[in-house]
Write a protein that holds these residues in place. Structure first.
Motif, PDB file in Angstrom:
ATOM      1  N   VAL A   1      30.752  61.823  29.178  1.00  0.00           N
ATOM      2  CA  VAL A   1      31.692  61.380  30.206  1.00  0.00           C
ATOM      3  C   VAL A   1      31.077  60.233  31.001  1.00  0.00           C
ATOM      4  CG1 VAL A   1      33.027  62.036  32.245  1.00  0.00           C
ATOM      5  CG2 VAL A   1      32.658  63.706  30.414  1.00  0.00           C
ATOM      6  N   CYS A   2      31.883  59.217  31.265  1.00  0.00           N
ATOM      7  CA  CYS A   2      31.504  58.106  32.141  1.00  0.00           C
ATOM      8  C   CYS A   2      32.588  57.967  33.201  1.00  0.00           C
ATOM      9  CB  CYS A   2      31.376  56.810  31.330  1.00  0.00           C
ATOM     10  SG  CYS A   2      31.174  55.315  32.332  1.00  0.00           S
ATOM     11  N   SER A   3      32.205  57.915  34.457  1.00  0.00           N
ATOM     12  CA  SER A   3      33.182  57.737  35.534  1.00  0.00           C
ATOM     13  C   SER A   3      32.715  56.600  36.444  1.00  0.00           C
ATOM     14  CB  SER A   3      33.352  59.028  36.340  1.00  0.00           C
ATOM     15  OG  SER A   3      32.132  59.412  36.939  1.00  0.00           O
ATOM     16  N   VAL A   4      33.623  55.672  36.720  1.00  0.00           N
ATOM     17  CA  VAL A   4      33.292  54.489  37.524  1.00  0.00           C
ATOM     18  C   VAL A   4      34.452  54.214  38.470  1.00  0.00           C
ATOM     19  CG1 VAL A   4      32.516  52.088  37.473  1.00  0.00           C
ATOM     20  CG2 VAL A   4      32.083  53.567  35.503  1.00  0.00           C
ATOM     21  N   ASP A   5      34.131  53.729  39.669  1.00  0.00           N
ATOM     22  CA  ASP A   5      35.168  53.408  40.659  1.00  0.00           C
ATOM     23  C   ASP A   5      36.082  52.296  40.157  1.00  0.00           C
ATOM     24  OD1 ASP A   5      34.524  55.202  42.793  1.00  0.00           O
ATOM     25  OD2 ASP A   5      32.766  53.973  43.222  1.00  0.00           O
ATOM     26  N   GLN A   6      37.342  52.435  40.496  1.00  0.00           N
ATOM     27  CA  GLN A   6      38.355  51.472  40.075  1.00  0.00           C
ATOM     28  C   GLN A   6      38.041  50.062  40.571  1.00  0.00           C
ATOM     29  OE1 GLN A   6      42.292  51.814  41.944  1.00  0.00           O
ATOM     30  NE2 GLN A   6      43.184  51.835  39.882  1.00  0.00           N
ATOM     31  N   ALA A   7      37.637  49.939  41.806  1.00  0.00           N
ATOM     32  CA  ALA A   7      37.349  48.616  42.373  1.00  0.00           C
ATOM     33  C   ALA A   7      36.158  47.968  41.673  1.00  0.00           C
ATOM     34  CB  ALA A   7      37.079  48.728  43.870  1.00  0.00           C
ATOM     35  N   VAL A   8      35.149  48.751  41.328  1.00  0.00           N
ATOM     36  CA  VAL A   8      33.971  48.222  40.640  1.00  0.00           C
ATOM     37  C   VAL A   8      34.368  47.665  39.271  1.00  0.00           C
ATOM     38  CG1 VAL A   8      31.750  48.833  39.618  1.00  0.00           C
ATOM     39  CG2 VAL A   8      32.379  49.726  41.861  1.00  0.00           C
ATOM     40  N   LEU A   9      35.226  48.376  38.558  1.00  0.00           N
ATOM     41  CA  LEU A   9      35.658  47.929  37.231  1.00  0.00           C
ATOM     42  C   LEU A   9      36.491  46.653  37.314  1.00  0.00           C
ATOM     43  CD1 LEU A   9      36.524  51.378  35.634  1.00  0.00           C
ATOM     44  CD2 LEU A   9      34.586  49.897  35.076  1.00  0.00           C
ATOM     45  N   ALA A  10      37.313  46.549  38.339  1.00  0.00           N
ATOM     46  CA  ALA A  10      38.083  45.313  38.530  1.00  0.00           C
ATOM     47  C   ALA A  10      37.142  44.131  38.763  1.00  0.00           C
ATOM     48  CB  ALA A  10      39.055  45.471  39.697  1.00  0.00           C
ATOM     49  N   LEU A  11      36.038  44.377  39.469  1.00  0.00           N
ATOM     50  CA  LEU A  11      35.043  43.335  39.700  1.00  0.00           C
ATOM     51  C   LEU A  11      34.352  42.954  38.395  1.00  0.00           C
ATOM     52  CD1 LEU A  11      33.849  41.739  42.126  1.00  0.00           C
ATOM     53  CD2 LEU A  11      32.045  43.463  42.216  1.00  0.00           C
ATOM     54  N   TYR A  12      33.985  43.941  37.571  1.00  0.00           N
ATOM     55  CA  TYR A  12      33.366  43.673  36.278  1.00  0.00           C
ATOM     56  C   TYR A  12      34.296  42.829  35.393  1.00  0.00           C
ATOM     57  CZ  TYR A  12      29.807  47.276  37.193  1.00  0.00           C
ATOM     58  OH  TYR A  12      28.771  48.002  37.710  1.00  0.00           O
ATOM     59  N   ALA A  13      35.580  43.125  35.440  1.00  0.00           N
ATOM     60  CA  ALA A  13      36.534  42.380  34.617  1.00  0.00           C
ATOM     61  C   ALA A  13      36.555  40.903  34.974  1.00  0.00           C
ATOM     62  CB  ALA A  13      37.936  42.977  34.763  1.00  0.00           C
ATOM     63  N   ALA A  14      36.170  40.591  36.213  1.00  0.00           N
ATOM     64  CA  ALA A  14      36.086  39.194  36.656  1.00  0.00           C
ATOM     65  C   ALA A  14      34.697  38.610  36.423  1.00  0.00           C
ATOM     66  CB  ALA A  14      36.451  39.082  38.135  1.00  0.00           C
ATOM     67  N   LYS A  15      33.860  39.312  35.656  1.00  0.00           N
ATOM     68  CA  LYS A  15      32.489  38.876  35.335  1.00  0.00           C
ATOM     69  C   LYS A  15      31.638  38.735  36.598  1.00  0.00           C
ATOM     70  CE  LYS A  15      33.515  35.138  32.927  1.00  0.00           C
ATOM     71  NZ  LYS A  15      34.984  35.078  33.039  1.00  0.00           N
ATOM     72  N   ARG A  16      31.753  39.695  37.472  1.00  0.00           N
ATOM     73  CA  ARG A  16      30.962  39.751  38.698  1.00  0.00           C
ATOM     74  C   ARG A  16      30.450  41.171  38.901  1.00  0.00           C
ATOM     75  NH1 ARG A  16      31.704  35.198  37.926  1.00  0.00           N
ATOM     76  NH2 ARG A  16      32.276  33.510  39.346  1.00  0.00           N
ATOM     77  N   THR A  17      29.302  41.310  39.539  1.00  0.00           N
ATOM     78  CA  THR A  17      28.809  42.624  39.928  1.00  0.00           C
ATOM     79  C   THR A  17      28.771  42.771  41.446  1.00  0.00           C
ATOM     80  OG1 THR A  17      26.494  41.882  39.864  1.00  0.00           O
ATOM     81  CG2 THR A  17      27.400  42.832  37.841  1.00  0.00           C
ATOM     82  N   SER A  18      28.956  41.675  42.177  1.00  0.00           N
ATOM     83  CA  SER A  18      28.970  41.726  43.640  1.00  0.00           C
ATOM     84  C   SER A  18      30.149  40.914  44.163  1.00  0.00           C
ATOM     85  CB  SER A  18      27.670  41.172  44.226  1.00  0.00           C
ATOM     86  OG  SER A  18      26.563  41.946  43.826  1.00  0.00           O
ATOM     87  N   GLY A  19      30.724  41.384  45.237  1.00  0.00           N
ATOM     88  CA  GLY A  19      31.857  40.694  45.829  1.00  0.00           C
ATOM     89  C   GLY A  19      32.719  41.666  46.607  1.00  0.00           C
TER      90      GLY A  19
END
Length: 524
Positions: free
Chosen positions: A242-260
């Motif tokens: 199982v992998c669980s990640v916050d929705q907002a964090v994944l939206a940031l990853y989709a934009a090729k960013r890890t901070s913001g």
């Protein structure tokens, strides 16, 4: 066709020569000189192929494909050097289903897992061994992705190009007075049934909606309790990992960013989430604005009724909103323009709007227009930025200056430009300089695609997943926080911003409306 036959003959002779053990000793000598060689012989002897330029041999390996290129490494050192070239395997990765820039970002920034991110931007990352990456990605198992959302859930296979289905959020399943365990089990069992897959066969990624966003002991305990309950349900269903990640964090990853900062326009509320190196900064503060997609749709409904425009359902209004509405760069100037436009809704004919097109979304910035007592979106984001600046947690003062939009209503044309303009006017120069607002990189499915990016990374199962044995050991050490716990539904309902509108208190919701669009359910 003739070229393919010729290449096969050449390749056959190479393999036959290797099998016969006729490779001369010099084939195992030191490889190429620092300068780029012009002929194959400079890599070591390749026999009759020494006269061929390196570019020709590289093209041969490209045409033969990754399987034969990998086999060639066993022929001799010269072939091993040729077939291990980073450019060759980068070429093979580019032919894959995932966009090249997302592959590079994922492997350089997400390969270490959620605990470590080497940098803010993918173009500052170290050199990769693309052969190693290709080999590892080829054996990563397909996963099931479940994006809980706040209006409806999206689910599907990680190897697919997009989510394969949608349904209601888990809060609309089962009896609302049941323990969270029972509701989650009902919800996940329904998804597995609809996908026609056994839980024990594939890993799963669960996208966590932002809940209990305060930085208090109670909020932290509630977040942990929900996560532990989720793991317990899935491992009791024999899910392998199982992998669980916050929705907002994944939206940031989709934009090729890890901070913001992620601005997520949910169903009932809008959340402004500061994230540093993949971690939600609860200690800085998550801002929440009490209006979301449902308010926009409802306000458009009111404007259409004022003009005596008839429609069948709220779902019709939502469709019109998506087709015609936009955000004005200058609201007052837009009112002086002719903005009339029409669209067709299947089964209901044509609809024509004028100033309703931009007035609908204006309540994001001027909530009082819609009779809402709330902070404007630009003011909430600027407040979050001000908190980030004053926190002085990190030496880098620019990490919060990238704003990524997510959620269905954030796809409205002109929203990113208007928000960036308002922020520059509202914030002092030392904060506003360098601000960039990025529209949803994958539309309404940005978080789902962020999960897909993680699921295909070469280190997915080792770096991102937790196994049943690991979870049981952790639970045994820390004590259970989830068994037979009865959660407050009202508290979770408000925290998730979920619909809950089609439920009657204490009544099971198990009919087919669970899988209808949420505006359709709202009108029942």
């Amino acid at each position: 066709m003739a070229m393919a036959v010729l290449l096969r003959k050449v390749w056959g002779s190479v393999l036959a020569r290797a099998a016969a053990g006729t490779a001369p000793p010099e084939a195992f000598a030191a490889a190429a000189s620092p300068r780029r060689p012009q002929a194959a012989g400079e890599y070591g002897s390749l026999g009759a192929l020494d006269v061929l330029p390196i570019d020709v041999l590289a093209q041969i390996l490209r045409l033969l494909g990754p399987a034969d290129a990998a086999r060639s490494t066993a022929v001799c050192r010269a072939w091993r050097l040729l077939a291990s070239d980073n450019g060759l395997w980068a070429f093979f990765l580019r032919l894959g289903p995932d966009p090249w820039e997302l592959v590079v970002f994922a492997e350089t920034h997400l390969g270490a897992g959620p605990a470590l991110h080497p940098g803010l931007y993918y173009d500052s990352s170290p050199q990769l061994s693309f052969k190693h990456v290709y080999t590892r990605r080829a054996v990563v198992p397909g996963s099931i992705i479940v994006d809980g959302g706040s209006g409806y859930c999206k689910y599907g296979w990680s190897k697919y190009a997009a989510p394969s289905g949608r349904c209601a959020t888990f809060l609309e399943f089962g009896n609302i007075e049941s323990p969270m365990y029972a509701r989650l089990r009902h919800f996940l069992s329904t998804i597995y049934t609809r996908m026609q897959v056994k839980p024990s066969t594939q890993p799963i990624i669960v996208v966590l909606p932002l809940c209990h966003s305060d930085d208090t002991e109670s909020a932290r305990a509630s977040r942990k309790q929900y996560k532990d309950t989720l793991y317990s349900v899935l491992f009791d269903m024999n899910v392998p990992a199982v992998c669980s990640v916050d929705q907002a964090v994944l939206a940031l990853y989709a934009a090729k960013r890890t901070s913001g900062i992620v601005v997520n326009i949910g169903f009932n509320a809008t959340s402004i989430v500061p994230i540093f190196q993949g971690r939600v900064m609860h200690e800085i503060g998550v801002e929440t604005v009490g209006q979301g997609a449902l308010k926009l749709t409802g306000f458009l409904k009111e404007l259409m009724q004022q003009r005596n425009i008839t429609f069948e359902s709220l779902y019709t209004v939502r469709t019109i909103k998506e087709k015609l509405c936009y955000v004005a760069a200058d609201y007052e100037a837009e009112k002086r323009k002719d903005t009339q436009a029409s669209c067709e809704v299947d089964g209901e004919g044509w609809f024509t709007l004028s100033e309703e097109r931009f007035k609908t979304a204006e309540i994001l910035f001027q909530p009082q227009i819609g009779g809402v007592r709330a902070m404007g979106l630009h003011k909430a984001v600027s407040l979050c930025m001000d908190h980030c600046y004053n926190s002085e947690v990190f030496s880098d003062d620019n990490w919060y200056k990238t704003v990524v939009l997510s959620g269905g209503s954030s796809c409205l044309p002109g929203l990113s430009e208007r928000l960036e303009k308002e922020l520059r006017e509202l914030l002092p120069a030392h904060i506003s300089e360098g601000i960039r607002v990025i529209p949803p990189p994958f539309g309404t499915d940005s978080a789902w695609f962020g999960a897909k990016m993680i699921s295909n990374v070469s280190t997915f199962t080792e770096a991102w997943c937790i196994k049943k044995k690991q979870f049981r050991l952790k639970t045994r050490r820390n004590g259970p926080s989830f068994v037979n716990v009865w959660f407050s539904f009202d508290k979770l309902h408000n925290s998730f911003g979920a619909t809950g509108v089609s439920l009657e208190h204490g009544k099971a919701n198990t009919d087919t409306s669970e899988f209808q669009p949420y505006e359709t359910r709202c009108t029942k």
